[in-house]
Design a protein around this motif. Structure first.
Motif, PDB file in Angstrom:
ATOM      1  N   GLN A   5      -0.385 -11.768 -23.058  1.00  0.00           N
ATOM      2  CA  GLN A   5       0.962 -11.893 -22.638  1.00  0.00           C
ATOM      3  C   GLN A   5       1.319 -11.383 -21.168  1.00  0.00           C
ATOM      4  O   GLN A   5       1.791 -12.039 -20.278  1.00  0.00           O
ATOM      5  CB  GLN A   5       2.022 -11.471 -23.474  1.00  0.00           C
ATOM      6  N   GLU A   6       0.871 -10.013 -21.012  1.00  0.00           N
ATOM      7  CA  GLU A   6       0.944  -9.563 -19.851  1.00  0.00           C
ATOM      8  C   GLU A   6       0.316 -10.312 -18.763  1.00  0.00           C
ATOM      9  O   GLU A   6       0.460 -10.429 -17.415  1.00  0.00           O
ATOM     10  CB  GLU A   6       0.437  -8.217 -19.990  1.00  0.00           C
ATOM     11  N   LYS A   9       1.785 -13.533 -17.755  1.00  0.00           N
ATOM     12  CA  LYS A   9       3.145 -13.577 -16.901  1.00  0.00           C
ATOM     13  C   LYS A   9       2.450 -13.034 -15.616  1.00  0.00           C
ATOM     14  O   LYS A   9       2.951 -13.663 -14.377  1.00  0.00           O
ATOM     15  CB  LYS A   9       3.860 -12.208 -17.377  1.00  0.00           C
ATOM     16  N   ASN A  10       1.485 -12.310 -15.388  1.00  0.00           N
ATOM     17  CA  ASN A  10       0.952 -11.785 -13.951  1.00  0.00           C
ATOM     18  C   ASN A  10       0.114 -12.914 -13.202  1.00  0.00           C
ATOM     19  O   ASN A  10       0.200 -13.207 -12.209  1.00  0.00           O
ATOM     20  CB  ASN A  10       0.174 -10.570 -13.807  1.00  0.00           C
ATOM     21  N   GLN A  12       0.848 -16.195 -13.517  1.00  0.00           N
ATOM     22  CA  GLN A  12       1.686 -17.084 -13.276  1.00  0.00           C
ATOM     23  C   GLN A  12       2.315 -16.626 -11.956  1.00  0.00           C
ATOM     24  O   GLN A  12       2.763 -17.257 -11.218  1.00  0.00           O
ATOM     25  CB  GLN A  12       2.863 -17.264 -14.502  1.00  0.00           C
ATOM     26  N   GLN A 104       1.013 -23.383 -18.786  1.00  0.00           N
ATOM     27  CA  GLN A 104       1.153 -22.229 -19.649  1.00  0.00           C
ATOM     28  C   GLN A 104      -0.040 -21.880 -20.631  1.00  0.00           C
ATOM     29  O   GLN A 104      -0.704 -20.849 -20.577  1.00  0.00           O
ATOM     30  CB  GLN A 104       2.517 -22.191 -20.632  1.00  0.00           C
TER      31      GLN A 104
END
Length: 161
Positions: A5-6, A9-10, A12, A104
């Motif tokens: 998930q981290e 996020k980064n 993106q 995503q």
């Protein structure tokens, strides 16, 4: 937050930067990597840095950092091409399926695959994945994806002209 998930996020956040900014940031990360490990700084997922100012991007420091990044990428270019474009690569089918599901899905999968393929630090993976997303995201799930692969393959001398 999990590592996947981290990373997503980064990735993106990085994919919204310009290619010049990404190359300069990758060069900066690669250059400071020995310092980070000796100073016991966090080596997990580095947050996307603020884009370098335009003046810095045009200067000699940015050119040096971009050259470092390009040398690094050149070492792995064929492997990255195979992963993204070679239908005989076992993970390419997963990538194309994720690509058809949108940004995503490809972001999460790409981060995980780069981690397992190359064992790079997550901060490096996030930037490299951001560069790949930049090239492919506008062409996901259509014929342009094949066009990007064909152009990349020609550049590498892996496919005919």
């Amino acid at each position: 937050m999990t590592l996947d998930q981290e990373l997503a996020k980064n990735i993106q956040a990085y994919s919204k930067m310009s290619e010049d900014q990404l190359l300069a940031e990758l060069g900066r990360r690669l250059e400071t990597l020995p310092d980070e490990s000796t100073k016991k700084m966090s080596l997990s997922v580095a947050d996307a840095a603020m884009p370098l100012p335009t003046a810095v991007l045009a200067g000699p420091i940015a050119e040096r950092l971009k050259a470092i990044a390009l040398r690094f990428l050149k070492r792995f270019n064929n492997d990255l091409y195979r992963l993204m474009c070679d239908p005989n690569d076992p993970d390419n089918k997963k990538i194309r399926e994720a690509a058809s599901q949108g940004e995503q899905a490809i972001t999460v999968l790409l981060g995980s695959l780069l981690l397992s393929y190359f064992a790079w630090l997550p901060g490096i993976i996030a930037i490299v994945a951001g560069l790949i997303i930049k090239r492919f995201v506008k062409s996901l799930a259509d014929a342009a994806y094949n066009g990007v692969c064909a152009s990349w393959g020609k550049e590498l001398g892996l496919v005919g002209s």
